[in-house]
Design a protein around this motif. Structure first.
Motif, PDB file in Angstrom:
ATOM      1  N   LEU A 135       3.518   0.375   2.800  1.00  0.00           N
ATOM      2  CA  LEU A 135       3.377  -0.322   3.420  1.00  0.00           C
ATOM      3  C   LEU A 135       2.828  -1.894   3.135  1.00  0.00           C
ATOM      4  CD1 LEU A 135       0.799   1.720   5.893  1.00  0.00           C
ATOM      5  CD2 LEU A 135       2.802   0.630   6.651  1.00  0.00           C
ATOM      6  N   ARG A 136       3.522  -2.576   3.692  1.00  0.00           N
ATOM      7  CA  ARG A 136       2.228  -4.056   3.490  1.00  0.00           C
ATOM      8  C   ARG A 136       2.151  -4.508   4.502  1.00  0.00           C
ATOM      9  NH1 ARG A 136       6.695  -8.502   0.626  1.00  0.00           N
ATOM     10  NH2 ARG A 136       6.566  -7.168  -1.672  1.00  0.00           N
ATOM     11  N   GLU A 137       0.908  -5.561   4.068  1.00  0.00           N
ATOM     12  CA  GLU A 137       0.653  -6.409   4.683  1.00  0.00           C
ATOM     13  C   GLU A 137       0.312  -7.659   4.374  1.00  0.00           C
ATOM     14  OE1 GLU A 137      -4.388  -6.274   7.018  1.00  0.00           O
ATOM     15  OE2 GLU A 137      -4.398  -5.688   4.604  1.00  0.00           O
ATOM     16  N   GLU A 138       0.547  -8.379   5.604  1.00  0.00           N
ATOM     17  CA  GLU A 138       1.048 -10.233   4.917  1.00  0.00           C
ATOM     18  C   GLU A 138       0.046 -10.349   6.237  1.00  0.00           C
ATOM     19  OE1 GLU A 138       5.096 -12.550   6.001  1.00  0.00           O
ATOM     20  OE2 GLU A 138       4.990 -10.487   5.257  1.00  0.00           O
ATOM     21  N   ILE A 139      -0.473 -11.262   5.545  1.00  0.00           N
ATOM     22  CA  ILE A 139      -1.079 -12.615   6.266  1.00  0.00           C
ATOM     23  C   ILE A 139      -1.354 -13.676   6.450  1.00  0.00           C
ATOM     24  CG2 ILE A 139      -3.533 -12.932   6.612  1.00  0.00           C
ATOM     25  CD1 ILE A 139      -4.831 -10.126   4.812  1.00  0.00           C
ATOM     26  N   THR A 140      -0.190 -14.654   6.896  1.00  0.00           N
ATOM     27  CA  THR A 140      -0.118 -15.785   7.311  1.00  0.00           C
ATOM     28  C   THR A 140      -1.819 -16.979   7.686  1.00  0.00           C
ATOM     29  OG1 THR A 140       2.168 -15.322   7.637  1.00  0.00           O
ATOM     30  CG2 THR A 140       1.462 -17.168   7.864  1.00  0.00           C
ATOM     31  N   LEU A 141      -1.641 -18.194   6.432  1.00  0.00           N
ATOM     32  CA  LEU A 141      -2.076 -18.818   6.952  1.00  0.00           C
ATOM     33  C   LEU A 141      -2.247 -20.137   6.962  1.00  0.00           C
ATOM     34  CD1 LEU A 141      -4.799 -17.996   3.453  1.00  0.00           C
ATOM     35  CD2 LEU A 141      -5.551 -16.613   5.998  1.00  0.00           C
ATOM     36  N   LYS A 142      -2.166 -20.632   8.657  1.00  0.00           N
ATOM     37  CA  LYS A 142      -1.445 -22.036   9.138  1.00  0.00           C
ATOM     38  C   LYS A 142      -2.337 -23.139   8.634  1.00  0.00           C
ATOM     39  CE  LYS A 142       1.489 -19.052  12.074  1.00  0.00           C
ATOM     40  NZ  LYS A 142       1.785 -18.597  13.453  1.00  0.00           N
ATOM     41  N   LYS A 163       0.426  -9.844   9.894  1.00  0.00           N
ATOM     42  CA  LYS A 163       1.019  -7.957  10.008  1.00  0.00           C
ATOM     43  C   LYS A 163       1.227  -6.731   8.750  1.00  0.00           C
ATOM     44  CE  LYS A 163       5.299 -10.211   8.695  1.00  0.00           C
ATOM     45  NZ  LYS A 163       6.980 -10.757   9.089  1.00  0.00           N
ATOM     46  N   VAL A 164       1.412  -5.494   9.495  1.00  0.00           N
ATOM     47  CA  VAL A 164       1.429  -4.643   8.466  1.00  0.00           C
ATOM     48  C   VAL A 164       2.530  -4.160   8.899  1.00  0.00           C
ATOM     49  CG1 VAL A 164       0.590  -2.481   7.720  1.00  0.00           C
ATOM     50  CG2 VAL A 164      -1.106  -3.793   8.601  1.00  0.00           C
ATOM     51  N   TYR A 165       3.686  -3.374   8.076  1.00  0.00           N
ATOM     52  CA  TYR A 165       4.501  -2.947   7.685  1.00  0.00           C
ATOM     53  C   TYR A 165       5.707  -2.159   7.129  1.00  0.00           C
ATOM     54  CZ  TYR A 165       6.793  -7.243   5.130  1.00  0.00           C
ATOM     55  OH  TYR A 165       6.807  -8.105   4.743  1.00  0.00           O
ATOM     56  N   LEU A 166       6.546  -1.319   7.934  1.00  0.00           N
ATOM     57  CA  LEU A 166       7.165  -0.805   6.693  1.00  0.00           C
ATOM     58  C   LEU A 166       8.376  -1.321   6.334  1.00  0.00           C
ATOM     59  CD1 LEU A 166       7.869   2.646   9.209  1.00  0.00           C
ATOM     60  CD2 LEU A 166       5.934   1.562   8.573  1.00  0.00           C
ATOM     61  N   TYR A 201       1.164  -1.190  -0.586  1.00  0.00           N
ATOM     62  CA  TYR A 201      -0.168  -0.092   0.000  1.00  0.00           C
ATOM     63  C   TYR A 201       0.990   1.211  -0.486  1.00  0.00           C
ATOM     64  CZ  TYR A 201      -4.012  -2.735   1.201  1.00  0.00           C
ATOM     65  OH  TYR A 201      -4.990  -4.193   1.069  1.00  0.00           O
ATOM     66  N   TRP A 202       0.155   2.323  -0.484  1.00  0.00           N
ATOM     67  CA  TRP A 202       1.330   3.635  -0.982  1.00  0.00           C
ATOM     68  C   TRP A 202       0.098   4.794   0.263  1.00  0.00           C
ATOM     69  CZ3 TRP A 202      -1.446   8.523  -1.406  1.00  0.00           C
ATOM     70  CH2 TRP A 202      -0.347   9.416  -2.394  1.00  0.00           C
ATOM     71  N   SER A 203       1.029   5.130   1.325  1.00  0.00           N
ATOM     72  CA  SER A 203       0.302   6.269   2.034  1.00  0.00           C
ATOM     73  C   SER A 203       0.308   7.260   1.665  1.00  0.00           C
ATOM     74  CB  SER A 203       0.726   5.459   3.515  1.00  0.00           C
ATOM     75  OG  SER A 203       2.221   5.819   3.463  1.00  0.00           O
ATOM     76  N   GLY A 204       1.653   8.012   1.313  1.00  0.00           N
ATOM     77  CA  GLY A 204       2.359   9.153   1.071  1.00  0.00           C
ATOM     78  C   GLY A 204       3.383   9.824   1.207  1.00  0.00           C
ATOM     79  N   SER A 205       4.095   9.613   2.645  1.00  0.00           N
ATOM     80  CA  SER A 205       5.195   9.722   3.053  1.00  0.00           C
ATOM     81  C   SER A 205       5.613   8.753   4.281  1.00  0.00           C
ATOM     82  CB  SER A 205       5.159  11.230   4.031  1.00  0.00           C
ATOM     83  OG  SER A 205       4.016  10.922   5.173  1.00  0.00           O
ATOM     84  N   ASP A 206       6.583   8.752   4.267  1.00  0.00           N
ATOM     85  CA  ASP A 206       7.115   7.376   5.912  1.00  0.00           C
ATOM     86  C   ASP A 206       6.516   8.459   7.068  1.00  0.00           C
ATOM     87  OD1 ASP A 206       9.176   5.908   6.476  1.00  0.00           O
ATOM     88  OD2 ASP A 206      10.673   7.227   7.120  1.00  0.00           O
ATOM     89  N   TYR A 207       6.564   9.140   6.914  1.00  0.00           N
ATOM     90  CA  TYR A 207       5.416   9.845   8.380  1.00  0.00           C
ATOM     91  C   TYR A 207       4.471   9.466   8.224  1.00  0.00           C
ATOM     92  CZ  TYR A 207       2.740  13.164  11.661  1.00  0.00           C
ATOM     93  OH  TYR A 207       2.775  13.222  12.543  1.00  0.00           O
ATOM     94  N   ASN A 208       3.365   9.417   7.645  1.00  0.00           N
ATOM     95  CA  ASN A 208       2.014   9.136   7.024  1.00  0.00           C
ATOM     96  C   ASN A 208       2.054   7.465   7.038  1.00  0.00           C
ATOM     97  OD1 ASN A 208       1.560  11.366   5.994  1.00  0.00           O
ATOM     98  ND2 ASN A 208       1.093  10.850   4.269  1.00  0.00           N
ATOM     99  N   ALA A 209       2.808   6.784   6.902  1.00  0.00           N
ATOM    100  CA  ALA A 209       3.015   5.169   7.028  1.00  0.00           C
ATOM    101  C   ALA A 209       3.413   4.260   8.806  1.00  0.00           C
ATOM    102  CB  ALA A 209       3.648   4.895   6.294  1.00  0.00           C
ATOM    103  N   GLN A 210       4.235   5.759   9.032  1.00  0.00           N
ATOM    104  CA  GLN A 210       4.407   4.973  10.844  1.00  0.00           C
ATOM    105  C   GLN A 210       3.195   5.938  11.715  1.00  0.00           C
ATOM    106  OE1 GLN A 210       7.806   4.658  12.281  1.00  0.00           O
ATOM    107  NE2 GLN A 210       5.859   4.153  13.706  1.00  0.00           N
ATOM    108  N   ALA A 211       2.143   7.021  11.018  1.00  0.00           N
ATOM    109  CA  ALA A 211       1.301   7.184  12.072  1.00  0.00           C
ATOM    110  C   ALA A 211       0.415   5.654  11.775  1.00  0.00           C
ATOM    111  CB  ALA A 211       0.865   8.266  10.749  1.00  0.00           C
ATOM    112  N   VAL A 212       0.165   5.384  10.504  1.00  0.00           N
ATOM    113  CA  VAL A 212      -0.908   4.234   9.762  1.00  0.00           C
ATOM    114  C   VAL A 212      -0.747   2.720  11.117  1.00  0.00           C
ATOM    115  CG1 VAL A 212      -2.211   2.849   8.258  1.00  0.00           C
ATOM    116  CG2 VAL A 212      -1.840   5.280   7.990  1.00  0.00           C
ATOM    117  N   LEU A 213       0.726   2.980  11.113  1.00  0.00           N
ATOM    118  CA  LEU A 213       0.649   1.408  12.079  1.00  0.00           C
ATOM    119  C   LEU A 213       0.075   1.554  13.407  1.00  0.00           C
ATOM    120  CD1 LEU A 213       4.715   1.133  11.418  1.00  0.00           C
ATOM    121  CD2 LEU A 213       2.954  -0.753  10.138  1.00  0.00           C
TER     122      LEU A 213
END
Length: 240
Positions: free
Chosen positions: A118-125, A84-87, A38-50
Motif C-alpha cells: 500500500l502507498r500512502e500519499e499526502i499532497t500539500l498544496k 490517498k492510500v492505494y494498491l 507499507y507492507w500488509s502481507g497479501s493482496d487481500y489484506n491490502a484490499q481489506a485495509v482500504l
C-alpha cells in the motif's frame, strides 16, 4: 534545469526587509508530495485495509473509495491538502498498459501483490505550504516534513486493522453476509438464500438464519499489522 538552459533551484537566504519583515529569497515551492510504502502481507489484506480506511475521517473529510476499489481518497479537490492510500500493484498495472509505462517490470508488479503493498500519499498544496512556513525551499527540512506526515497520516492513526475473514466466500455470499451484519433485509430467492446460508455457515461459522438484532454473532477476525516497507535486495541490485 541546466538541460533547459535555466538557472538551478537554490535554497536562498532569509533576509529582513523594513517593510516586509523576514523573507526567503530562494526558490518558491507550490506543492509537496509525501509518500510512504507499507507492507500488509497479501493482496487481500491490502484490499481489506482500504475498505477499513474508507470508514474514517481526515479532519472533516470522510474517506471515499474510487470506483476501481483500489484507492481511498481524503479531501479530493481541496486547495489546502489532500491524501490517498492505494494498491501499488494496481497503479503499476495501469502504467504498464500505457505507451510510456512499458518499462514497468512484471516482477515488481507481482512482488507488490504478494506483499500487499500500500502507498500512502499526502499532497500539500500552496495554501498549506504558505500557512505552515514551507513555501520556500530554504524553509523545508526533512524533520519538518516527517512531522507533517506523522500528523496527517491516516495509516499511522490505525496501527491495527481487524477484518472479517470472508476471503473464501464468493462475492455474492460475501455481499449477503455484509447485509446481514448491517441488519438489512436480504431479499433473496429461496434457493439462493439457502445456498448462501450453507456457504457462509461452512466457511465462517455464521448462521444468517439467526436474527442479527437478537443474537450478536461475528465471523472469525484477523488482525492486519501494517509495517513500513523497505525495497528488497533483488530490487536494489536490478534497479539501483
Amino acid at each position: 534545469m541546466a538541460q533547459h538552459f535555466l538557472p538551478p533551484f537554490t535554497a536562498g537566504d532569509c533576509l529582513r526587509f523594513a517593510d516586509r519583515g523576514w523573507i526567503w529569497t530562494g526558490a518558491r515551492v507550490s506543492r509537496i508530495d509525501l509518500t510512504v510504502n507499507y507492507w500488509s502481507g497479501s493482496d487481500y489484506n491490502a484490499q481489506a485495509v482500504l475498505f477499513q480506511l474508507a470508514r474514517h475521517h481526515a479532519g472533516r473529510q470522510l474517506g471515499s473509495v474510487l470506483p476501481e476499489h483500489a484507492t481511498v481518497t481524503f479531501g479530493y479537490g481541496s486547495k489546502y491538502a489532500s491524501q490517498k492510500v492505494y494498491l501499488k500493484a494496481f497503479e503499476l498495472e495501469k502504467h504498464k498498459k500505457r505507451k510510456h509505462g512499458q518499462h514497468v517490470d512484471p516482477e515488481v508488479i507481482q512482488w507488490c501483490k504478494d506483499v500487499g503493498m500500500l502507498r500512502e500519499e499526502i499532497t500539500l498544496k500552496s495554501r498549506f505550504l504558505t500557512q505552515n512556513g514551507l513555501c520556500y525551499l530554504g524553509q523545508i527540512t526533512e524533520l519538518e516534513l516527517n512531522r507533517v506526515y506523522r500528523a496527517r497520516s491516516q495509516i499511522r492513526k490505525l496501527p491495527e486493522y481487524q477484518v472479517s475473514e470472508t476471503k473464501e466466500l464468493t462475492s455474492a455470499a460475501a455481499g449477503t453476509l455484509s447485509r446481514w451484519k448491517e441488519g438489512e433485509p436480504l431479499q433473496l430467492a429461496r434457493r439462493t438464500y439457502y445456498r448462501h446460508r450453507r456457504e457462509i455457515l461452512d466457511k465462517t461459522g455464521v448462521d444468517i438464519s439467526v436474527q442479527r438484532s437478537v443474537v450478536r454473532l461475528s465471523p472469525p477476525v484477523k488482525v492486519i499489522e501494517l509495517q513500513p516497507l523497505v525495497a528488497p535486495d533483488w530490487y536494489r541490485k536490478k534497479f539501483g
